[in-house]
Design an enzyme around this catalytic site. Structure first.
Site, PDB file in Angstrom:
ATOM      1  CD  GLU A   1      -0.551 -36.934  11.885  1.00  0.00           C
ATOM      2  OE1 GLU A   1      -1.623 -36.539  12.415  1.00  0.00           O
ATOM      3  OE2 GLU A   1      -0.386 -38.066  11.417  1.00  0.00           O
ATOM      4  N   PRO A   2       0.201 -31.536  12.067  1.00  0.00           N
ATOM      5  CG  PRO A   2      -0.834 -30.425  10.290  1.00  0.00           C
ATOM      6  CD  PRO A   2      -0.273 -31.758  10.686  1.00  0.00           C
TER       7      PRO A   2
ATOM      8  CD  GLU B   1      16.309 -36.927  16.891  1.00  0.00           C
ATOM      9  OE1 GLU B   1      16.347 -37.902  17.655  1.00  0.00           O
ATOM     10  OE2 GLU B   1      16.966 -36.843  15.849  1.00  0.00           O
TER      11      GLU B   1
HETATM   12  C1  LIG Z   1      13.710 -28.133  12.104  1.00  0.00           C
HETATM   13  C2  LIG Z   1      12.771 -29.198  12.556  1.00  0.00           C
HETATM   14  C3  LIG Z   1      12.996 -30.515  12.134  1.00  0.00           C
HETATM   15  C4  LIG Z   1      12.115 -31.533  12.521  1.00  0.00           C
HETATM   16  N1  LIG Z   1      12.284 -32.795  12.017  1.00  0.00           N
HETATM   17  C5  LIG Z   1      11.319 -33.743  12.233  1.00  0.00           C
HETATM   18  C6  LIG Z   1      11.340 -34.991  11.544  1.00  0.00           C
HETATM   19  O1  LIG Z   1      12.263 -35.292  10.768  1.00  0.00           O
HETATM   20  N2  LIG Z   1      10.311 -35.857  11.735  1.00  0.00           N
HETATM   21  C7  LIG Z   1       9.281 -35.581  12.577  1.00  0.00           C
HETATM   22  O2  LIG Z   1       8.384 -36.411  12.713  1.00  0.00           O
HETATM   23  N3  LIG Z   1       9.231 -34.403  13.257  1.00  0.00           N
HETATM   24  C8  LIG Z   1      10.211 -33.479  13.092  1.00  0.00           C
HETATM   25  N4  LIG Z   1      10.154 -32.268  13.744  1.00  0.00           N
HETATM   26  C9  LIG Z   1       9.069 -32.010  14.685  1.00  0.00           C
HETATM   27  C10 LIG Z   1       9.519 -31.893  16.145  1.00  0.00           C
HETATM   28  O3  LIG Z   1       9.908 -33.129  16.638  1.00  0.00           O
HETATM   29  C11 LIG Z   1       8.355 -31.249  16.926  1.00  0.00           C
HETATM   30  O4  LIG Z   1       8.301 -29.899  16.526  1.00  0.00           O
HETATM   31  C12 LIG Z   1       8.524 -31.373  18.437  1.00  0.00           C
HETATM   32  O5  LIG Z   1       8.401 -32.701  18.850  1.00  0.00           O
HETATM   33  C13 LIG Z   1       7.519 -30.519  19.197  1.00  0.00           C
HETATM   34  O6  LIG Z   1       6.227 -30.637  18.717  1.00  0.00           O
HETATM   35  P1  LIG Z   1       5.368 -29.310  18.409  1.00  0.00           P
HETATM   36  O7  LIG Z   1       6.200 -28.440  17.559  1.00  0.00           O
HETATM   37  O8  LIG Z   1       4.057 -29.723  17.896  1.00  0.00           O
HETATM   38  O9  LIG Z   1       5.204 -28.592  19.810  1.00  0.00           O
HETATM   39  P2  LIG Z   1       4.038 -28.832  20.895  1.00  0.00           P
HETATM   40  O10 LIG Z   1       3.890 -30.288  21.144  1.00  0.00           O
HETATM   41  O11 LIG Z   1       2.832 -28.077  20.479  1.00  0.00           O
HETATM   42  O12 LIG Z   1       4.667 -28.171  22.186  1.00  0.00           O
HETATM   43  C14 LIG Z   1       4.672 -26.771  22.417  1.00  0.00           C
HETATM   44  C15 LIG Z   1       5.325 -26.518  23.785  1.00  0.00           C
HETATM   45  O13 LIG Z   1       4.532 -27.152  24.810  1.00  0.00           O
HETATM   46  C16 LIG Z   1       5.339 -28.048  25.572  1.00  0.00           C
HETATM   47  N5  LIG Z   1       4.530 -29.198  25.997  1.00  0.00           N
HETATM   48  C17 LIG Z   1       3.728 -29.986  25.223  1.00  0.00           C
HETATM   49  N6  LIG Z   1       3.162 -30.933  25.975  1.00  0.00           N
HETATM   50  C18 LIG Z   1       3.627 -30.778  27.237  1.00  0.00           C
HETATM   51  C19 LIG Z   1       3.412 -31.454  28.477  1.00  0.00           C
HETATM   52  N7  LIG Z   1       2.621 -32.552  28.565  1.00  0.00           N
HETATM   53  N8  LIG Z   1       4.051 -31.002  29.573  1.00  0.00           N
HETATM   54  C20 LIG Z   1       4.870 -29.927  29.508  1.00  0.00           C
HETATM   55  N9  LIG Z   1       5.106 -29.227  28.359  1.00  0.00           N
HETATM   56  C21 LIG Z   1       4.497 -29.668  27.253  1.00  0.00           C
HETATM   57  C22 LIG Z   1       6.456 -28.455  24.622  1.00  0.00           C
HETATM   58  O14 LIG Z   1       7.569 -28.945  25.333  1.00  0.00           O
HETATM   59  C23 LIG Z   1       6.712 -27.143  23.904  1.00  0.00           C
HETATM   60  O15 LIG Z   1       7.545 -26.333  24.690  1.00  0.00           O
HETATM   61  C24 LIG Z   1      11.031 -31.232  13.382  1.00  0.00           C
HETATM   62  C25 LIG Z   1      10.835 -29.911  13.812  1.00  0.00           C
HETATM   63  C26 LIG Z   1      11.668 -28.908  13.399  1.00  0.00           C
HETATM   64  C27 LIG Z   1      11.371 -27.501  13.817  1.00  0.00           C
END
Ligand SMILES: Cc1cc2nc3c(=O)[nH]c(=O)nc-3n(C[C@H](O)[C@H](O)[C@H](O)COP(=O)(O)OP(=O)(O)OC[C@H]3O[C@@H](n4cnc5c(N)ncnc54)[C@H](O)[C@@H]3O)c2cc1C
Length: 397
Positions: free
Chosen positions: A129-130, A378
């Protein structure tokens, strides 16, 4: 676990048949798909008709019954050809059918799993989610009871297959105060339900054949039959699917890096500079040797993890103590190494191609763009390291 691992003659035959099919049906459409940024409807329809959307699902539920090893063989072969097709199959199979196979009731399996495994209905999985990415337990989409029914309200993002899916596994908060420990439930939501809408579809660096969609749930009402795995069990359901997804992502990455290495090897033997083929130079040979090391090591890791998942079976209630933690750690290790090694191998392969590697439309250029997301989706690799470290701290090495 046996120390030696080899494929059975049937598995080898399946690999050969899949390779021939993919070369014939998928390889020719990939370049145009990437350029036009279009979902490859026709080649996907052929994969669905061939049974490739139900490879690990038992035959009694409409699948091919080839387990995780068979599924990884297929994804490795598909990964050689195209990451978009691999992601479409993976989002459907690993993330869509696993929750049903592991946690579905017989009635849910008959209604949702059988048509999905036969390729008649496409699945997606919606956790992100956002405001909830890595912190995936902090789901804001609400599930509010209404008699024995539920009303779902919220916005999901980045859903692979989200634009094309017939059914989405949606994680929603039934009790936000409890968070992931009892406060999240998985629901099977048919996309023709009233109030369900596909919102924005993202334009991306790579994976141009896949949709990455926003899903809007505007008071979508579902019955009790849509609850998957029990009220409050949604986080467990979601993580079980990711364990399968992370190993299959490893298989697809293995195929992608093997293809890139093969292209680099061929190029190095055929391109001459300073009067010699590039492959005569040690600087190039060392790059090729590093590629071979990573590919061989990853092949063992992927198939060991896949065999382990097959040995464990699909009834979480029957798993011995500690088995889930071990499987989760193993999946995170595979995902992390596969994504990072494939990045290194594809980058080195591009470098060997020189300027040609940077030219739009070459397979290596596409592979370079497609690979990057494997370190993010993932669960990012930072999160995989947290999962591995937490398990080390609680169970030891
Ligand atoms: C092409 C694509 C396909 C996708 N497909 C799916 C899907 O089918 N279903 C679904 O549900 N989601 C899907 N996703 C979502 C994807 O799993 C998330 O984008 C991913 O898990 C990261 O979440 P975020 O983008 O909110 O990054 P954030 O959680 O905001 O993280 C930003 C950065 O901070 C780091 N970070 C966050 N918390 C910590 C911590 N505690 N310690 C150290 N570093 C940290 C992260 O590693 C990352 O580098 C997809 C995304 C993309 C781009």
């Amino acid at each position: 676990m046996p120390i030696e691992f080899s494929f059975t003659p049937d598995q080898e035959a399946f690999r050969q048949a899949a390779r021939a099919f993919l070369e014939r049906e998928v390889a020719p459409v990939v370049g145009e798909m990437d350029e036009r940024e279009e979902f490859p409807k026709e080649s996907i329809a052929r994969l669905r008709a061939e049974g490739y959307f139900g490879i690990p699902i038992p035959e009694k539920y409409g699948g091919l019954g080839l387990g995780k090893v068979g599924y990884c063989i297929f994804l490795e072969e598909l990964g050689r050809i195209d990451a978009s097709h691999g992601t479409i199959v993976g989002a459907h199979t690993s993330l869509g059918t696993t929750p049903l196979l592991y946690y579905g009731t017989e009635e849910q399996k008959r209604r949702w799993l059988v048509p999905a495994a036969r390729g008649e209905r496409l699945l997606a999985y919606s956790l992100t989610e956002p405001g909830s990415g890595s912190d995936s337990g902090s789901v804001h989409t609400r599930a509010t009871p209404k008699g024995d029914r539920w009303v779902l309200e919220g916005t999901k993002i980045y859903v692979s297959n989200g634009r094309e899916a017939d059914t989405v596994v949606v994680m929603a908060a039934n009790d936000p105060a409890k968070g992931p420990n009892g406060g999240v439930t998985a629901f099977l939501v048919d996309t023709d339900s009233a109030g369900f809408r596909v919102g924005r579809c993202e334009k991306k660096m790579g994976l141009h054949g896949t949709s990455t969609a926003e899903l809007i749930l505007d008071r979508v009402e579902v019955g009790p039959e849509a609850v998957l795995g029990g009220v409050g069990k949604g986080f467990l359901v979601a993580m079980t699917a990711l364990d399968v997804g992370r190993v299959s992502l490893g298989a697809a990455s293995l195929g992608g890096m093997a293809a890139a290495a093969g292209q680099a090897l061929e190029f190095a033997q055929n391109r001459s500079q300073f009067g010699h083929p590039l492959s005569d130079y040690e600087a190039i040979q060392f790059k090729l040797a590093d590629m071979a090391m990573k590919i061989q090591a990853l092949r063992y890791l992927v198939y060991h993890a896949a065999q382990h998942q097959d040995d464990l079976g699909t009834d979480p209630g029957a798993w011995p103590r500690g088995a889930r933690a071990e499987k989760t750690r193993e999946a995170s290790i595979v995902k992390c190494l596969a994504s990072e090694w494939s990045g290194e191998v594809i980058d080195a392969a591009l470098q060997i191609h020189g300027g040609l590697g940077y030219i739009r439309g070459t397979p290596i250029e596409r592979a370079y763009r497609d690979q990057r997301i494997t370190e993010i989706f993932e669960g990012t690799n930072e999160i995989q390291r947290l999962v591995i470290a937490r398990d080390l701290l609680s169970r030891g090495l």
